[in-house]
Design a protein around this motif. Structure first.
Motif, PDB file in Angstrom:
ATOM      1  N   LEU A  89      47.849  29.647   9.527  1.00 26.13           N
ATOM      2  CA  LEU A  89      48.595  28.858   8.562  1.00 26.13           C
ATOM      3  C   LEU A  89      47.414  27.846   8.543  1.00 26.13           C
ATOM      4  O   LEU A  89      47.257  26.827   7.451  1.00 26.13           O
ATOM      5  N   GLY A  90      46.885  27.672   9.843  1.00 21.12           N
ATOM      6  CA  GLY A  90      45.877  26.033   9.617  1.00 21.12           C
ATOM      7  C   GLY A  90      44.255  26.404   9.700  1.00 21.12           C
ATOM      8  O   GLY A  90      44.154  26.822   8.262  1.00 21.12           O
ATOM      9  N   GLU A  91      43.461  26.493  10.801  1.00 21.53           N
ATOM     10  CA  GLU A  91      42.269  26.173  10.441  1.00 21.53           C
ATOM     11  C   GLU A  91      41.819  27.021  10.121  1.00 21.53           C
ATOM     12  O   GLU A  91      40.727  27.283   9.611  1.00 21.53           O
ATOM     13  N   LYS A  92      42.375  28.587  10.395  1.00 25.55           N
ATOM     14  CA  LYS A  92      42.170  29.610  10.114  1.00 25.55           C
ATOM     15  C   LYS A  92      42.334  29.852   8.462  1.00 25.55           C
ATOM     16  O   LYS A  92      40.915  30.737   8.316  1.00 25.55           O
ATOM     17  N   LEU A  93      43.393  29.668   8.649  1.00 23.40           N
ATOM     18  CA  LEU A  93      42.710  29.814   6.469  1.00 23.40           C
ATOM     19  C   LEU A  93      41.835  29.149   6.205  1.00 23.40           C
ATOM     20  O   LEU A  93      41.631  29.236   4.948  1.00 23.40           O
ATOM     21  N   LYS A  94      41.662  28.083   6.855  1.00 20.74           N
ATOM     22  CA  LYS A  94      40.792  26.772   6.102  1.00 20.74           C
ATOM     23  C   LYS A  94      38.822  27.181   6.085  1.00 20.74           C
ATOM     24  O   LYS A  94      38.520  27.397   5.127  1.00 20.74           O
ATOM     25  N   THR A  95      39.162  28.010   7.011  1.00 27.20           N
ATOM     26  CA  THR A  95      37.993  28.520   7.798  1.00 27.20           C
ATOM     27  C   THR A  95      37.244  30.043   6.397  1.00 27.20           C
ATOM     28  O   THR A  95      36.638  29.913   5.990  1.00 27.20           O
ATOM     29  N   TYR A  96      38.717  30.912   6.297  1.00 27.83           N
ATOM     30  CA  TYR A  96      38.219  32.274   5.212  1.00 27.83           C
ATOM     31  C   TYR A  96      38.387  30.980   4.148  1.00 27.83           C
ATOM     32  O   TYR A  96      36.862  32.175   3.237  1.00 27.83           O
ATOM     33  N   GLU A  97      38.970  30.268   3.788  1.00 32.67           N
ATOM     34  CA  GLU A  97      39.100  29.667   2.278  1.00 32.67           C
ATOM     35  C   GLU A  97      37.392  29.111   2.086  1.00 32.67           C
ATOM     36  O   GLU A  97      36.584  28.937   1.274  1.00 32.67           O
TER      37      GLU A  97
END
Length: 222
Positions: free
Chosen positions: A119-127
């Protein structure tokens, strides 16, 4: 699990050196439950979407920007692309967004602990990658009460939705309790718009056998 894309500095242009790109490091990274869940999701797509062109994979690195490290989702699905014929060649062993011409439409992360940054860096990357749908499956509720979180891309960012139908790809996801490969548990599965799960190859064979028996035909005799 992060791999670093190495870049050759040629005339100040970012030209990726494929020979130095780390496509695999042979390090086991998953637990038995996650591995089986991944195979269920990937396998049922290939069993059910016979007439569609797509690539579904588990634990394969995605490089999306020259010079940035790869991200390795538990599962991704990309439509209208295929694995190159010679998949042993270095440049064909992972998902290079600039080579395939697009990001995957769907990424799924299966939460095993609180260190994965789902819910942090991975979410931002996929976004940033403009992945249409980002799904976080948290069977042990490590990140809160929600077992399933679905994010859809709207304008410049993700919006969480309660709708489990992914309209842009004509698939849905659902929580299903039953047996897969001898293990009875709760599973995340693909479904159609009516909520019926996409069957695995074994499930298809079982359904066919039952239909044959209903017609008075012994499936073992065929």
């Amino acid at each position: 699990m992060v791999n670093q894309l190495l870049i050759n500095d040629i005339d100040n242009c970012d030209v990726p050196d494929i020979n130095l790109l780390v496509t695999e490091d042979d390090t086991p990274v998953d637990n038995l439950a996650s591995e089986k869940q991944q195979r269920l999701l990937v396998g049922s797509l290939y069993s059910s979407l016979k007439n569609q062109i797509f690539l579904a994979a588990a634990n394969v690195g995605i490089y999306h920007i020259y010079g940035e490290s790869a991200i390795v989702p538990d599962i991704f699905v990309s439509f209208d692309v295929q694995v190159p014929e010679n998949w042993w060649e270095k440049q064909n062993r992972c998902y290079l967004v600039w080579k395939f011409g697009k990001s995957p439409e769907v990424v799924i992360e299966i939460v095993s602990n609180r260190k994965g940054e789902e819910l942090g860096e991975k979410l931002k990357t996929y976004e940033q990658m403009k992945v249409f749908y980002y799904i976080v499956y948290d069977p042990n509720q490590q990140l809160g009460e929600q077992v399933l979180r679905i994010y859809t891309l709207k304008a410049r960012g993700y919006v969480e939705t309660k709708n489990n139908w992914l309209d842009d790809i004509g698939l849905g996801v659902t929580l299903w309790t039953g047996e897969f490969e001898g293990r009875h548990d709760s599973w995340l599965r693909w479904c159609n718009k009516d909520g019926n799960v996409l069957p695995t190859g074994d499930e298809r064979a079982l359904l066919l056998a039952e239909k044959l028996k209903a017609l008075g035909v012994d499936p073992d005799s065929i």
